[in-house]
Design a protein around this motif. Structure first.
Motif, PDB file in Angstrom:
ATOM      1  N   PRO A 149       0.744  -1.140  -0.138  1.00 46.17           N
ATOM      2  CA  PRO A 149      -0.065   0.151  -0.096  1.00 46.17           C
ATOM      3  C   PRO A 149       0.877   1.269   0.052  1.00 46.17           C
ATOM      4  O   PRO A 149       1.869   1.278   0.462  1.00 46.17           O
ATOM      5  CB  PRO A 149      -0.816  -0.018   1.331  1.00 46.17           C
ATOM      6  CG  PRO A 149       0.044  -1.057   2.338  1.00 46.17           C
ATOM      7  CD  PRO A 149       0.611  -1.857   1.403  1.00 46.17           C
ATOM      8  N   ALA A 150       0.473   2.233  -0.677  1.00 43.40           N
ATOM      9  CA  ALA A 150       0.926   3.507  -0.720  1.00 43.40           C
ATOM     10  C   ALA A 150       1.004   4.318   0.558  1.00 43.40           C
ATOM     11  O   ALA A 150       0.033   4.148   1.647  1.00 43.40           O
ATOM     12  CB  ALA A 150       0.647   4.579  -1.747  1.00 43.40           C
ATOM     13  N   GLN A 151       2.093   4.882   1.224  1.00 43.76           N
ATOM     14  CA  GLN A 151       2.184   5.674   2.366  1.00 43.76           C
ATOM     15  C   GLN A 151       1.246   6.860   2.597  1.00 43.76           C
ATOM     16  O   GLN A 151       1.093   7.611   1.774  1.00 43.76           O
ATOM     17  CB  GLN A 151       3.734   6.043   2.583  1.00 43.76           C
ATOM     18  CG  GLN A 151       3.832   6.751   3.754  1.00 43.76           C
ATOM     19  CD  GLN A 151       5.259   7.327   3.816  1.00 43.76           C
ATOM     20  OE1 GLN A 151       6.101   6.280   4.172  1.00 43.76           O
ATOM     21  NE2 GLN A 151       5.623   8.345   3.884  1.00 43.76           N
ATOM     22  N   PRO A 152       0.534   6.833   3.673  1.00 50.50           N
ATOM     23  CA  PRO A 152      -0.500   7.981   3.695  1.00 50.50           C
ATOM     24  C   PRO A 152       0.114   9.219   3.649  1.00 50.50           C
ATOM     25  O   PRO A 152       1.246   9.394   4.351  1.00 50.50           O
ATOM     26  CB  PRO A 152      -1.104   7.663   4.983  1.00 50.50           C
ATOM     27  CG  PRO A 152      -0.952   6.112   5.343  1.00 50.50           C
ATOM     28  CD  PRO A 152       0.178   6.029   4.736  1.00 50.50           C
ATOM     29  N   GLY A 153      -0.465   9.971   2.854  1.00 48.02           N
ATOM     30  CA  GLY A 153      -0.175  11.417   2.970  1.00 48.02           C
ATOM     31  C   GLY A 153       0.880  11.713   1.957  1.00 48.02           C
ATOM     32  O   GLY A 153       1.522  12.879   1.489  1.00 48.02           O
ATOM     33  N   ASP A 154       1.526  10.575   1.089  1.00 44.62           N
ATOM     34  CA  ASP A 154       2.403  10.792   0.105  1.00 44.62           C
ATOM     35  C   ASP A 154       1.753  10.775  -1.230  1.00 44.62           C
ATOM     36  O   ASP A 154       1.006   9.778  -1.880  1.00 44.62           O
ATOM     37  CB  ASP A 154       3.288   9.707  -0.141  1.00 44.62           C
ATOM     38  CG  ASP A 154       4.382   9.632  -1.252  1.00 44.62           C
ATOM     39  OD1 ASP A 154       4.414  10.909  -1.713  1.00 44.62           O
ATOM     40  OD2 ASP A 154       5.292   8.561  -1.366  1.00 44.62           O
ATOM     41  N   HIS A 186      -0.759  -2.399   9.186  1.00 37.79           N
ATOM     42  CA  HIS A 186      -1.084  -3.695   9.181  1.00 37.79           C
ATOM     43  C   HIS A 186      -1.032  -4.377   7.636  1.00 37.79           C
ATOM     44  O   HIS A 186      -0.367  -5.302   7.400  1.00 37.79           O
ATOM     45  CB  HIS A 186      -2.290  -4.073   9.728  1.00 37.79           C
ATOM     46  CG  HIS A 186      -2.938  -5.525   9.547  1.00 37.79           C
ATOM     47  ND1 HIS A 186      -2.425  -6.452  10.454  1.00 37.79           N
ATOM     48  CD2 HIS A 186      -3.689  -5.994   8.752  1.00 37.79           C
ATOM     49  CE1 HIS A 186      -2.961  -7.649  10.043  1.00 37.79           C
ATOM     50  NE2 HIS A 186      -3.754  -7.311   9.007  1.00 37.79           N
ATOM     51  N   SER A 187      -1.494  -3.524   6.666  1.00 33.07           N
ATOM     52  CA  SER A 187      -1.406  -4.117   5.425  1.00 33.07           C
ATOM     53  C   SER A 187      -0.013  -4.137   4.852  1.00 33.07           C
ATOM     54  O   SER A 187       0.257  -5.146   3.928  1.00 33.07           O
ATOM     55  CB  SER A 187      -2.269  -3.029   4.453  1.00 33.07           C
ATOM     56  OG  SER A 187      -3.574  -2.867   4.889  1.00 33.07           O
ATOM     57  N   LEU A 188       0.533  -3.060   5.098  1.00 33.20           N
ATOM     58  CA  LEU A 188       2.066  -3.050   4.544  1.00 33.20           C
ATOM     59  C   LEU A 188       2.827  -4.180   5.164  1.00 33.20           C
ATOM     60  O   LEU A 188       3.793  -4.738   4.432  1.00 33.20           O
ATOM     61  CB  LEU A 188       2.763  -1.706   5.079  1.00 33.20           C
ATOM     62  CG  LEU A 188       4.443  -1.724   4.869  1.00 33.20           C
ATOM     63  CD1 LEU A 188       4.630  -1.560   3.431  1.00 33.20           C
ATOM     64  CD2 LEU A 188       4.741  -0.209   5.534  1.00 33.20           C
ATOM     65  N   TYR A 189       2.793  -4.563   6.531  1.00 38.25           N
ATOM     66  CA  TYR A 189       3.585  -5.428   6.915  1.00 38.25           C
ATOM     67  C   TYR A 189       3.367  -6.817   6.586  1.00 38.25           C
ATOM     68  O   TYR A 189       3.835  -7.649   6.402  1.00 38.25           O
ATOM     69  CB  TYR A 189       3.744  -5.362   8.656  1.00 38.25           C
ATOM     70  CG  TYR A 189       4.576  -4.178   9.024  1.00 38.25           C
ATOM     71  CD1 TYR A 189       6.104  -4.703   9.294  1.00 38.25           C
ATOM     72  CD2 TYR A 189       4.522  -2.902   9.052  1.00 38.25           C
ATOM     73  CE1 TYR A 189       7.134  -3.718   9.463  1.00 38.25           C
ATOM     74  CE2 TYR A 189       5.248  -2.116   9.628  1.00 38.25           C
ATOM     75  CZ  TYR A 189       6.915  -2.313   9.460  1.00 38.25           C
ATOM     76  OH  TYR A 189       7.671  -1.538   9.902  1.00 38.25           O
ATOM     77  N   ALA A 190       1.881  -6.912   6.262  1.00 35.92           N
ATOM     78  CA  ALA A 190       1.456  -8.145   5.851  1.00 35.92           C
ATOM     79  C   ALA A 190       1.738  -8.531   4.537  1.00 35.92           C
ATOM     80  O   ALA A 190       2.349  -9.581   4.328  1.00 35.92           O
ATOM     81  CB  ALA A 190      -0.213  -8.207   5.989  1.00 35.92           C
ATOM     82  N   ALA A 191       2.021  -7.476   3.487  1.00 38.19           N
ATOM     83  CA  ALA A 191       2.615  -7.579   2.374  1.00 38.19           C
ATOM     84  C   ALA A 191       3.870  -8.237   2.294  1.00 38.19           C
ATOM     85  O   ALA A 191       4.299  -8.901   1.507  1.00 38.19           O
ATOM     86  CB  ALA A 191       2.061  -6.413   1.468  1.00 38.19           C
ATOM     87  N   LEU A 197      10.749 -12.552   2.940  1.00 33.66           N
ATOM     88  CA  LEU A 197      11.924 -11.713   3.226  1.00 33.66           C
ATOM     89  C   LEU A 197      12.317 -11.270   4.563  1.00 33.66           C
ATOM     90  O   LEU A 197      11.468 -10.615   5.310  1.00 33.66           O
ATOM     91  CB  LEU A 197      12.238 -10.580   2.137  1.00 33.66           C
ATOM     92  CG  LEU A 197      12.074 -10.918   0.400  1.00 33.66           C
ATOM     93  CD1 LEU A 197      11.895  -9.666  -0.458  1.00 33.66           C
ATOM     94  CD2 LEU A 197      13.415 -11.965  -0.023  1.00 33.66           C
ATOM     95  N   GLU A 198      13.630 -10.873   4.767  1.00 29.89           N
ATOM     96  CA  GLU A 198      13.802 -10.477   6.200  1.00 29.89           C
ATOM     97  C   GLU A 198      13.744  -8.829   6.059  1.00 29.89           C
ATOM     98  O   GLU A 198      13.968  -8.322   5.062  1.00 29.89           O
ATOM     99  CB  GLU A 198      15.137 -10.854   6.568  1.00 29.89           C
ATOM    100  CG  GLU A 198      15.816 -10.159   7.939  1.00 29.89           C
ATOM    101  CD  GLU A 198      16.994 -10.453   8.364  1.00 29.89           C
ATOM    102  OE1 GLU A 198      17.626  -9.997   9.374  1.00 29.89           O
ATOM    103  OE2 GLU A 198      17.874 -11.220   7.465  1.00 29.89           O
TER     104      GLU A 198
END
Length: 279
Positions: A149-154, A186-191, A197-198
Motif C-alpha cells: 500500500p502507498a504511504q498515507p499523505g504521500d 497492518h497491510s504493509l507489514y502483511a504484504a 524476506l527479512e
C-alpha cells in the motif's frame, strides 16, 4: 534487472543547481570528494529524474514506462512534465516503450525483484491486476513483483521513500510505529511478511514534519551506487543513529552523509533526483 549497487554512472537534471543551489553545492562536493562526476540530462522540466527516465534491465536494455501520473494532472503542473523521449534522444538511448503508466520512484528494485505500491493499479485501470502484474514481470524480467500500500499523505504513491532492498533476501523499511493509520501499517507489514524476506526497520522522523509534501526525515530515500551510499541527513537527532546503522548493515560500502533539508521539503530526496545506471 540492474540493481542500484551495480550502477556506476550518475545523471542529474541541470535544474537542480538552479532550483536547489544550497543542496546542490553540498551534494556536488560529496560526489567530487568520492570521485563521482555526474552527467546532466537536457530537456528536463523538473529535478526528479528517476521518475521519468527508463528502468535499466541489462547493460543495453531499458524499459520506458509512460510518464503520466495522476498527481501531475492539474494544469498548474503541466509545465513540469518532462518528455522522456526528448531526453533519451539527447543521450542516444532507445528504450523499449510500454503503455503502462508508472514512475521510476515506484520501482524499488533488486536483481530479480521489484517493490511497487498499489498506485500502479490505480494508474492503469485498463488492465486487470493479473494482466498488469504479469506484463510488468515480463517487461522487467522479474522473479517477483511485490505490491504494497502507498504511504498515507504521500501524493506520489512511490515506494522508494518507504522500502529499499539491502540484498535479494532483505528489505529495509521505515519504522512506522508512529503512523496513525494502523490499517495501512497492518497491510504493509502483511504484504512484506508474505514475501518471506527479512525486514530491517530504519528510523524515520517524517512524523515530526508539519506540512506535506515534506520528506524530511526519510532516510530510506538514499542514492546507492557501486561502493557508495549517499545518505540524506537532516540535522535531526536520528542522523547519527541512522548513519551508524547503515555503516553496520552495508559492510564494504562507503556511507556518505549529505544534508538534504532544502530538497526534502519539496517532497523528494536523493533517489528521487538521481538516474543512476550501469555502463
Amino acid at each position: 534487472m540492474i540493481a542500484d549497487q551495480e550502477t556506476n554512472s550518475l545523471y542529474l537534471s541541470p535544474l537542480l543547481e538552479i532550483k536547489n543551489p544550497n543542496f546542490f553545492q553540498k551534494f556536488r562536493k560529496a560526489l567530487d570528494d568520492n570521485g563521482i562526476e555526474p552527467e546532466y540530462l537536457q530537456e528536463t522540466k523538473d529535478v526528479w529524474c528517476v521518475d521519468y527516465m527508463p528502468v535499466q534491465i541489462s547493460n543495453n536494455d531499458f524499459v520506458q514506462f509512460k510518464f503520466d501520473p495522476t498527481y501531475l494532472k492539474p494544469k498548474k503542473y503541466h509545465k513540469t512534465i518532462s518528455d522522456p523521449s526528448l531526453i533519451c534522444k539527447q543521450i542516444g538511448l532507445t528504450p523499449k516503450i510500454t503503455d503502462i503508466i508508472a514512475d521510476g520512484g515506484n520501482v524499488t528494485k533488486a536483481k530479480n525483484k521489484v517493490i511497487m505500491t498499489t498506485r500502479i493499479i490505480e494508474e492503469n485501470p485498463n488492465y486487470s491486476v493479473k494482466q498488469l502484474t504479469g506484463k510488468i514481470i515480463d517487461l522487467l524480467e522479474l522473479d517477483q513483483l511485490i505490491l504494497i500500500p502507498a504511504q498515507p499523505g504521500d501524493f506520489t504513491g512511490h515506494s522508494d521513500g518507504m522500502v529499499r532492498f539491502l540484498d535479494e533476501n532483505t528489505i529495509l523499511v521505515n519504522d512506522y510505529s508512529k503512523e496513525p493509520d494502523r490499517k495501512f501499517v497492518h497491510s504493509l507489514y502483511a504484504a512484506l511478511h508474505n514475501t518471506g524476506l527479512e525486514l530491517i526497520e530504519i528510523p524515520t522522523s517524517i512524523y515530526d514534519n508539519k506540512h506535506t509534501p515534506d520528506a524530511t526525515g526519510d532516510y530510506i530515500n538514499y542514492l546507492q551506487m557501486d561502493g557508495f551510499i549517499f545518505l540524506p541527513t537532516f540535522n535531526r537527532r536520528e542522523d547519527e543513529q541512522v548513519v551508524q546503522q547503515f555503516e553496520d548493515i552495508f559492510k564494504g560500502t562507503t556511507i556518505v552523509p549529505v544534508e538534504s533539508n532544502e530538497l526534502s521539503k519539496e517532497g523528494g530526496i536523493l533517489n528521487c533526483i538521481s538516474w543512476n545506471i550501469k555502463k
